[in-house]
Design an enzyme around this catalytic site. Structure first.
Site, PDB file in Angstrom:
ATOM      1  N   ARG A 115       0.847  -1.185   0.000  1.00 16.16           N
ATOM      2  CA  ARG A 115       0.000   0.000   0.000  1.00 16.16           C
ATOM      3  C   ARG A 115       0.884   1.236   0.000  1.00 16.16           C
ATOM      4  O   ARG A 115       1.992   1.225   0.583  1.00 16.16           O
ATOM      5  CB  ARG A 115      -0.886   0.047   1.253  1.00 16.16           C
ATOM      6  N   HIS A 169      -1.545   0.892  -9.566  1.00 14.09           N
ATOM      7  CA  HIS A 169      -2.236  -0.046  -8.649  1.00 14.09           C
ATOM      8  C   HIS A 169      -2.904  -1.176  -9.454  1.00 14.09           C
ATOM      9  O   HIS A 169      -4.111  -1.411  -9.352  1.00 14.09           O
ATOM     10  CB  HIS A 169      -3.275   0.674  -7.779  1.00 14.09           C
TER      11      HIS A 169
HETATM   12  P1  NAP Z   1      -1.934 -11.525   4.364  1.00 12.84           P
HETATM   13  O1  NAP Z   1      -2.098 -12.951   3.954  1.00 12.84           O
HETATM   14  O2  NAP Z   1      -2.779 -11.001   5.484  1.00 12.84           O
HETATM   15  O3  NAP Z   1      -0.390 -11.321   4.722  1.00 12.84           O
HETATM   16  C1  NAP Z   1       0.098 -10.206   5.381  1.00 12.84           C
HETATM   17  C2  NAP Z   1       1.523 -10.503   5.805  1.00 12.84           C
HETATM   18  O4  NAP Z   1       2.081  -9.324   6.374  1.00 12.84           O
HETATM   19  C3  NAP Z   1       1.626 -11.601   6.875  1.00 12.84           C
HETATM   20  O5  NAP Z   1       2.727 -12.423   6.616  1.00 12.84           O
HETATM   21  C4  NAP Z   1       1.847 -10.813   8.158  1.00 12.84           C
HETATM   22  O6  NAP Z   1       2.572 -11.520   9.161  1.00 12.84           O
HETATM   23  C5  NAP Z   1       2.685  -9.653   7.629  1.00 12.84           C
HETATM   24  N1  NAP Z   1       2.624  -8.507   8.530  1.00 12.84           N
HETATM   25  C6  NAP Z   1       1.559  -7.756   8.881  1.00 12.84           C
HETATM   26  N2  NAP Z   1       1.914  -6.792   9.741  1.00 12.84           N
HETATM   27  C7  NAP Z   1       3.247  -6.948   9.956  1.00 12.84           C
HETATM   28  C8  NAP Z   1       4.198  -6.268  10.738  1.00 12.84           C
HETATM   29  N3  NAP Z   1       3.860  -5.231  11.514  1.00 12.84           N
HETATM   30  N4  NAP Z   1       5.476  -6.714  10.721  1.00 12.84           N
HETATM   31  C9  NAP Z   1       5.837  -7.758   9.966  1.00 12.84           C
HETATM   32  N5  NAP Z   1       4.980  -8.447   9.178  1.00 12.84           N
HETATM   33  C10 NAP Z   1       3.700  -8.041   9.178  1.00 12.84           C
HETATM   34  O7  NAP Z   1      -2.178 -10.533   3.143  1.00 12.84           O
HETATM   35  P2  NAP Z   1      -2.019 -10.835   1.564  1.00 12.84           P
HETATM   36  O8  NAP Z   1      -3.232 -11.461   1.028  1.00 12.84           O
HETATM   37  O9  NAP Z   1      -0.712 -11.512   1.349  1.00 12.84           O
HETATM   38  O10 NAP Z   1      -1.966  -9.335   1.010  1.00 12.84           O
HETATM   39  C11 NAP Z   1      -0.961  -8.448   1.458  1.00 12.84           C
HETATM   40  C12 NAP Z   1      -1.265  -7.029   1.030  1.00 12.84           C
HETATM   41  O11 NAP Z   1      -1.040  -6.875  -0.356  1.00 12.84           O
HETATM   42  C13 NAP Z   1      -2.714  -6.569   1.205  1.00 12.84           C
HETATM   43  O12 NAP Z   1      -3.005  -6.200   2.526  1.00 12.84           O
HETATM   44  C14 NAP Z   1      -2.781  -5.378   0.268  1.00 12.84           C
HETATM   45  O13 NAP Z   1      -2.403  -4.207   0.948  1.00 12.84           O
HETATM   46  C15 NAP Z   1      -1.713  -5.716  -0.785  1.00 12.84           C
HETATM   47  N6  NAP Z   1      -2.318  -5.980  -2.103  1.00 12.84           N
HETATM   48  C16 NAP Z   1      -2.017  -5.118  -3.113  1.00 12.84           C
HETATM   49  C17 NAP Z   1      -2.528  -5.346  -4.373  1.00 12.84           C
HETATM   50  C18 NAP Z   1      -2.139  -4.480  -5.530  1.00 12.84           C
HETATM   51  O14 NAP Z   1      -2.748  -4.585  -6.597  1.00 12.84           O
HETATM   52  N7  NAP Z   1      -1.128  -3.645  -5.395  1.00 12.84           N
HETATM   53  C19 NAP Z   1      -3.363  -6.447  -4.592  1.00 12.84           C
HETATM   54  C20 NAP Z   1      -3.648  -7.284  -3.539  1.00 12.84           C
HETATM   55  C21 NAP Z   1      -3.117  -7.051  -2.287  1.00 12.84           C
HETATM   56  P3  NAP Z   1       2.004 -12.880   9.817  1.00 12.84           P
HETATM   57  O15 NAP Z   1       2.042 -13.908   8.715  1.00 12.84           O
HETATM   58  O16 NAP Z   1       2.965 -13.200  10.889  1.00 12.84           O
HETATM   59  O17 NAP Z   1       0.597 -12.564  10.263  1.00 12.84           O
HETATM   60  C1  GLV Z   2      -5.775  -4.675  -3.922  1.00 10.65           C
HETATM   61  O1  GLV Z   2      -5.087  -3.739  -3.732  1.00 10.65           O
HETATM   62  C2  GLV Z   2      -6.181  -5.614  -2.925  1.00 10.65           C
HETATM   63  O2  GLV Z   2      -5.937  -5.345  -1.737  1.00 10.65           O
HETATM   64  O3  GLV Z   2      -6.761  -6.651  -3.285  1.00 10.65           O
END
Ligand code: NAP
Ligand code: GLV
Length: 297
Positions: free
Chosen positions: A212, A260
């Protein structure tokens, strides 16, 4: 929704809401503050993306309603494509080759093997793990940093604030796939950049942020690039979005800006995911991929 779940009574905000007391499920991406609260019989909030920061930022959001976020192979696969593409783009110096082609320059500079580059992924969740595995399989030296330690063969795991500096010190390419929370705001700043490895083939690190925009301090990234502390950056997320035309990020020669688009939620896939969760909830089954509001993701 009508295509994937023709029997569902679907109301579209703001014009087709009808009697709001009928509404039990809400699927949203950027709900304006107050809209969710206006639904008195709501049972579940479904995020239309993986990140839920835009939903959680509504100060009027009811506290007791579960939030389900997207965890779907389609979305994860798209993100992995983006991360692999941009790690490879920097690794293979594709922007330099593009510039050379435009100028008809045959510059066969030395290249290096993937094993010479250490990639560090902040956020080893659904997206981070998949990207880590694919990058590992290409041959990069991959590590991840998360709140809790992970056990992924061939991927070094670091966890928590106490292991952050060690993670940065071994990282030539820093990738952010973190959620936007109070703890991750501004995490890609000048101090973080200065702690990254300088032992990689480019002599300075690279940053790729697809988490983000709140995670990056854009002025710090620009200053680090200009001071030679950072080699290049790929940024997919910004504050604000769209990135305004006056932002110097657009024209910096070593910044790649994408709108994005790293992982777009495909409407049909995500609607099927939402409909499946509604059906599950109606059968009384436990929902998965629930957001922990205290953690903020
Ligand atoms: P997720 O499964 O919830 O994974 C989040 C990861 O971040 C977990 O490994 C978590 O640790 C770690 N984390 C959270 N807070 C932390 C901290 N303070 N210190 C260290 N590690 C931390 O989420 P996801 O599905 O992989 O998605 C991740 C992010 O990608 C989303 O929240 C979104 O912002 C972004 N995203 C962007 C797009 C785009 O198009 N640019 C698309 C989709 C998603 P733990 O495993 O220990 O809980
Ligand atoms: C996109 O940014 C998502 O969080 O799925």
């Amino acid at each position: 929704m009508k295509k994937v779940a023709p029997d569902l009574d679907v109301r579209v905000w703001p014009d087709q809401m009808g009697n709001v007391a009928d509404i039990e499920y809400c699927a949203a991406w950027l709900p304006p503050p107050g809209v969710v609260k206006s639904l008195p019989n709501l049972k579940v909030i479904m995020s239309l993306g993986a990140g839920v920061d835009a939903i959680l930022k509504d100060p009027t959001l009811p506290h007791d309603i579960p939030i389900v976020r997207v965890n779907d192979p389609d979305l994860t696969g798209r993100m992995t494509e983006y991360i692999v593409l941009h790690v490879l783009m920097h690794h293979r110096q594709q922007r330099r080759i593009d510039d050379n082609q435009r100028n008809k320059i045959w510059d066969s500079f030395p290249t290096h093997a993937a094993r010479e580059l250490s990639v560090g992924i902040m956020g080893l969740g659904v997206m981070g793990v998949d990207s880590a595995i694919k990058l590992r399989d290409i041959g990069f030296r991959v590590a991840g940093w998360s709140r809790s330690l992970k056990d992924i063969p061939g991927v070094e795991s670091f966890a928590g604030a106490e292991e952050f500096d060690a993670f940065l010190a071994r990282t030539d390419v820093l990738v952010s796939l973190l959620p936007a929370t109070r703890d991750t705001d501004g995490i890609i700043n000048r101090a973080t950049i200065r702690k990254l490895s300088r032992k990689g083939p480019f002599g300075a690190p690279i940053v790729i942020n697809a988490g983000r925009g709140r995670q990056q301090v854009s002025d710090d990234i620009l200053a680090a690039l200009d001071a030679g502390e950072l080699h290049a950056a790929t940024l997919d997320v910004f504050v604000p979005e769209p990135l305004p035309p006056y932002s110097p990020l657009w024209t910096h020669p070593r910044v790649t800006v994408t709108p994005h688009c790293a992982a777009d939620s495909d409407p049909e896939t995500i609607c099927a995911y939402v409909a499946a969760n509604i059906a599950k909830h109606q059968r009384g089954e436990k929902l998965k991929n629930l957001v922990d509001r205290a953690r903020g993701y």
